[in-house]
Design a protein around this motif. Sequence first.
Motif, PDB file in Angstrom:
ATOM      1  N   THR A  59      37.045  37.988  41.474  1.00 15.54           N
ATOM      2  CA  THR A  59      37.134  36.929  40.474  1.00 15.54           C
ATOM      3  C   THR A  59      35.780  36.454  39.956  1.00 15.54           C
ATOM      4  O   THR A  59      35.678  35.370  39.396  1.00 15.54           O
ATOM      5  N   PRO A  61      32.942  38.493  37.866  1.00 15.53           N
ATOM      6  CA  PRO A  61      33.849  37.922  36.877  1.00 15.53           C
ATOM      7  C   PRO A  61      35.305  38.257  37.209  1.00 15.53           C
ATOM      8  O   PRO A  61      35.581  39.058  38.095  1.00 15.53           O
ATOM      9  N   CYS A  62      36.219  37.671  36.460  1.00 18.58           N
ATOM     10  CA  CYS A  62      37.648  37.884  36.690  1.00 18.58           C
ATOM     11  C   CYS A  62      38.005  39.336  36.369  1.00 18.58           C
ATOM     12  O   CYS A  62      37.772  39.799  35.250  1.00 18.58           O
ATOM     13  N   LYS A  63      38.534  40.048  37.341  1.00 20.53           N
ATOM     14  CA  LYS A  63      38.997  41.411  37.094  1.00 20.53           C
ATOM     15  C   LYS A  63      40.296  41.331  36.307  1.00 20.53           C
ATOM     16  O   LYS A  63      41.183  40.543  36.628  1.00 20.53           O
ATOM     17  N   ASP A  64      40.417  42.155  35.274  1.00 16.50           N
ATOM     18  CA  ASP A  64      41.560  42.111  34.365  1.00 16.50           C
ATOM     19  C   ASP A  64      42.879  42.441  35.060  1.00 16.50           C
ATOM     20  O   ASP A  64      43.867  41.732  34.914  1.00 16.50           O
ATOM     21  N   LEU A 106      45.364  39.347  34.767  1.00 11.36           N
ATOM     22  CA  LEU A 106      44.691  38.137  34.327  1.00 11.36           C
ATOM     23  C   LEU A 106      45.441  37.533  33.150  1.00 11.36           C
ATOM     24  O   LEU A 106      45.832  38.243  32.220  1.00 11.36           O
ATOM     25  N   SER A 110      39.568  34.445  29.105  1.00 17.22           N
ATOM     26  CA  SER A 110      38.207  34.435  29.625  1.00 17.22           C
ATOM     27  C   SER A 110      38.073  35.248  30.902  1.00 17.22           C
ATOM     28  O   SER A 110      38.962  35.264  31.736  1.00 17.22           O
ATOM     29  N   SER A 111      36.934  35.928  31.040  1.00 18.85           N
ATOM     30  CA  SER A 111      36.662  36.659  32.277  1.00 18.85           C
ATOM     31  C   SER A 111      35.828  35.820  33.244  1.00 18.85           C
ATOM     32  O   SER A 111      35.387  36.306  34.261  1.00 18.85           O
ATOM     33  N   ARG A 112      35.626  34.547  32.893  1.00 16.36           N
ATOM     34  CA  ARG A 112      34.873  33.656  33.769  1.00 16.36           C
ATOM     35  C   ARG A 112      35.834  32.794  34.585  1.00 16.36           C
ATOM     36  O   ARG A 112      36.868  32.366  34.088  1.00 16.36           O
ATOM     37  N   CYS A 115      39.899  32.001  37.550  1.00 12.26           N
ATOM     38  CA  CYS A 115      40.759  33.094  37.119  1.00 12.26           C
ATOM     39  C   CYS A 115      42.209  32.759  37.482  1.00 12.26           C
ATOM     40  O   CYS A 115      42.473  32.268  38.570  1.00 12.26           O
ATOM     41  N   TYR A 117      46.156  34.525  37.510  1.00 15.14           N
ATOM     42  CA  TYR A 117      46.831  35.815  37.464  1.00 15.14           C
ATOM     43  C   TYR A 117      48.342  35.667  37.460  1.00 15.14           C
ATOM     44  O   TYR A 117      48.889  34.724  38.025  1.00 15.14           O
TER      45      TYR A 117
END
Length: 145
Positions: A59, A61-64, A106, A110-112, A115, A117
């Motif tokens: 997380t 960065p946030c994994k998709d 996700l 945002s990937s910040r 996160c 899910y």
Amino acid sequence: MAMGLGPLLLIFMLSLGLTPETLAQVNRYRHFLDQHYDPRPQGRNDRYCNNRMRRQGLTSPCKDTNTFIHGTGRSIRDICGDESGSPYEGNLRISNSAFQITTCRLIGGSSRPPCRYRAHSGYRNIVIGCEDGLPVHFDESFIRP
């Protein structure tokens, strides 16, 4: 002068006949397990995904998207052999039977962190990459027709 534990461990592993290539493969296998293996999931819902992704360090960065396989380590390793897995595309192998899985996707743009899910669970045949009989890459999962 005292040697650090790292060099001593390396010398010990090499004395057992483990080459740096073998050690790298074992590390890739452990990384695969860290990212995709959870033998006994607690729930398989959105809360599970939020907690598991954070606990596994996925997380920042946030994994998709990430998929967790719920089965025994041996059953996953066996896909790399002919009895439990079949050749797929390239060097990939597909499981001959379905595995219980949870895929965490996700939500939000945002990937910040923080996160969030959404969980998608079910039984799927899985496709993995193997090196020297060990799974090292999760490729995909799908329901066979």
